[in-house]
Design an enzyme around this catalytic site. Structure first.
Site, mmCIF file in Angstrom:
data_model
loop_
_atom_site.group_PDB
_atom_site.id
_atom_site.type_symbol
_atom_site.label_atom_id
_atom_site.label_comp_id
_atom_site.label_asym_id
_atom_site.label_seq_id
_atom_site.Cartn_x
_atom_site.Cartn_y
_atom_site.Cartn_z
ATOM 1 N N LYS A 79 1.917 -1.329 7.310
ATOM 2 C CA LYS A 79 2.280 -0.019 6.782
ATOM 3 C C LYS A 79 1.392 1.020 7.468
ATOM 4 O O LYS A 79 0.188 0.791 7.646
ATOM 5 C CB LYS A 79 2.037 -0.008 5.264
ATOM 6 C CG LYS A 79 2.408 1.300 4.579
ATOM 7 C CD LYS A 79 2.191 1.203 3.062
ATOM 8 C CE LYS A 79 2.636 2.446 2.317
ATOM 9 N NZ LYS A 79 2.448 2.335 0.850
ATOM 10 N N SER A 114 6.586 3.448 -1.806
ATOM 11 C CA SER A 114 6.374 4.114 -0.542
ATOM 12 C C SER A 114 6.343 3.158 0.656
ATOM 13 O O SER A 114 6.492 3.614 1.789
ATOM 14 C CB SER A 114 5.055 4.885 -0.582
ATOM 15 O OG SER A 114 3.968 4.015 -0.792
ATOM 16 N N SER A 131 4.376 0.654 -5.158
ATOM 17 C CA SER A 131 4.892 0.758 -3.788
ATOM 18 C C SER A 131 5.007 -0.524 -2.994
ATOM 19 O O SER A 131 5.526 -0.508 -1.883
ATOM 20 C CB SER A 131 4.063 1.757 -2.994
ATOM 21 O OG SER A 131 4.424 3.060 -3.382
HETATM 22 N N1 GLN Z 1 6.204 6.077 -6.663
HETATM 23 C C1 GLN Z 1 4.833 6.229 -7.005
HETATM 24 C C2 GLN Z 1 4.336 7.566 -6.493
HETATM 25 O O1 GLN Z 1 5.076 8.280 -5.940
HETATM 26 C C3 GLN Z 1 4.017 5.096 -6.478
HETATM 27 C C4 GLN Z 1 3.615 5.230 -5.062
HETATM 28 C C5 GLN Z 1 2.700 4.130 -4.599
HETATM 29 O O2 GLN Z 1 2.567 3.096 -5.231
HETATM 30 N N2 GLN Z 1 2.050 4.372 -3.481
HETATM 31 O O3 GLN Z 1 3.212 7.903 -6.651
#
Ligand code: GLN
Length: 494
Positions: A77, A160, A184
């Site tokens: 990532k 994400s 994420s």
């Molecule tokens: N969807 C969540 C956010 O927007 C989690 C994102 C994540 O785990 N990096 O913060």
């Protein structure tokens, strides 16, 4: 069997037995990546770097050296900094940014680093698309390009870590790294029909992971099987006292050690609050069927309650932006990253740089975070959120008195259409309801493919363990995968 059909474990065996070279394997996956370029999985590839790493792995294999992932290609990532590839965090702010060092997780999986041991020997295929600074649930917040769900390219892959899930689901890489702050790893794994795990907070070093919300961020693997996740996680985790003071002082663990243990008598807690209104009927049916399968495997289902599940949304969306607003203050155009080319005085330079470098969602979080931390609101919002966070963690401890593992959906729906949530950030936030509680409590959680819901899109079963219960979770997933074949299904055209 072609190379992209192999699991990490199978590929590692073939490499070790010299049935295929690391160079051929890397070339094969680079070519597949190029073939499926439209899925938007990658933000950076550099064939020369990858092939040089592969040649080095081949030399080690020829010399009879062994390492757990020697020559296995994986991708990272783009939130992990890497010396040999650009590191953008999906943001314009870090366009073309090159880190002088590798993140600890990258070093551990790859060629090692001083203080990190020799490394597991994996070869890096490139850097994967993600929401800007890991803020998002759909990968639509990437400043560069959307990533597409290989099961239906008009849909989001989740986020994400969207690029990571796409790369694995479309067989562009046998496995990938991701990070999970509020879901994420689990949510994109669920939406793309693959397996992913976020370990207990502190298991994996955050050094070199571009920070979003430091008290929540954790790294973990995405792969096809629980066994592969166990292999990667074993390499990724371990204390890093010199570089991350929140990394846990625990010896490295072999998470494959209990794979295959019987599930006879395992108590699976099913939280009532995860099955209420808003859960899509197709998702519910897949989860119910998975729970029935567990019963066949000898587990016992117990109803439990996580009474503050709904509160996890406001609590998370106060704490995460608060920490983000502080972490992102370092992007000021001075130290690294983007700097506005035209400005008046210093303050104007800061303002223009940040206005140009950050996208809408990141700006929204900075504003929310700054607000909840400001004098007069700190007590009303931030402090309250911290108190409820503690209660959410306590609720889990109460639940774990009557069960060993918790199971439920990862998300209320299957992957939605690109653009479907439009300009409504709340629609995204609400969809995080089932992943946020474990994040706030710092517990390990995973997603296991367990069927198909609306639009014949994949559904993931979420398994949540108590602190340091990764091996138990991975075994529960492994036994399920021995009895089912959802993790082997693949999108058409892949
Ligand atoms: N969807 C969540 C956010 O927007 C989690 C994102 C994540 O785990 N990096 O913060």
């Amino acid at each position: 069997m072609t190379l992209h059909d192999l699991t990490v474990a199978q590929l590692e065996t073939k490499l070790r037995q010299k049935e295929v070279s690391a160079l051929e394997t890397a070339q094969y996956f680079l070519a597949r990546g190029a073939m499926h370029e439209k899925l938007g999985a990658y933000l950076a590839i550099d064939a020369e770097v990858t092939l040089a790493q592969a040649r080095a792995a081949d030399r080690r294999i020829s010399a009879g050296e062994s390492a757990p992932l020697l020559g296995v290609p994986i991708a990272h990532k783009d939130i992990f900094v890497t010396r040999d590839f650009p590191s953008t965090a999906g943001s314009r702010m870090l366009q073309d940014y090159r880190s002088p060092f590798d993140a600890s997780v990258v070093a551990r999986l790859g060629h090692g680093a001083p203080g990190q041991g020799p490394g597991a020997g994996a070869v890096t295929l490139g850097k994967l698309n993600c929401d800007e600074f890991a803020m998002g649930s759909s990968n639509e917040n990437s400043a560069y390009r959307p990533a597409r769900n290989p099961w239906d390219t008009s849909r989001i892959p989740g986020g994400s870590s969207g690029g990571s899930a796409v790369a694995v689901a479309a067989r562009l890489a046998p496995a990938a790294t991701g990070t999970d702050t509020g879901g994420s790893i689990r949510q994109p794994a669920s939406f793309c029909g693959i397996t992913g795990i976020k370990p207990t907070y502190g298991r994996a070093s955050r050094y070199g992971m571009i920070a979003f919300a430091s008290s929540l961020d954790q790294a973990g693997p995405l792969a096809h099987t629980a066994q592969d996740c166990a292999l990667l996680l074993s390499a990724m985790c371990g204390a890093d006292p010199e570089r991350d003071s929140t990394s846990l002082d625990m010896p490295a663990e072999d998470f494959t050690r209990s794979l295959g243990d019987s599930l006879e008598g395992l108590r699976i807690g099913v939280p009532r609050e995860f099955f209420g209104e808003g859960l899509a009927s197709g998702v519910r049916a897949a989860i119910d069927a998975a729970l029935a399968e567990y019963r066949k495997l000898g587990a016992r289902l117990v109803e439990i309650s996580l009474p503050r599940t709904e509160l996890s949304i406001p609590v998370y969306y106060i704490i995460a932006p608060a920490e983000a607003s502080s972490n992102l203050s370092r992007f000021d155009g001075v130290k690294f990253g983007h700097r506005a080319s035209h400005y008046g005085d210093l303050l104007d330079m800061y303002k223009k740089t940040r206005a140009e470098g950050f996208g809408d969602e990141v700006k929204r979080r900075i504003m929310i975070g700054t607000y909840v931390l400001s004098h007069g609101y700190y007590d009303a919002y931030y402090l309250q959120a911290q108190k409820i966070r503690r209660m959410i963690a306590d609720d889990f401890q109460q639940a774990f008195r009557s069960c060993d593992v918790i199971a439920g959906p990862v998300a209320p729906t299957v992957a939605w259409k690109i653009g479907e949530h439009g300009n409504d950030p709340l629609a995204d936030y609400l969809a995080d309801i089932f992943t946020l509680p474990a994040s706030l409590a710092g517990l390990p959680g995973m997603s296991v493919p367990c069927g198909f819901g609306e639009g014949h899109m994949p559904v993931g079963l979420q398994l949540i363990g108590n602190y340091f219960g990764e091996a138990k979770l991975l075994n529960a997933a492994h036994r399920f995968q021995q009895a089912t074949d959802f993790h082997l299904r693949r999108p058409e055209g892949v």
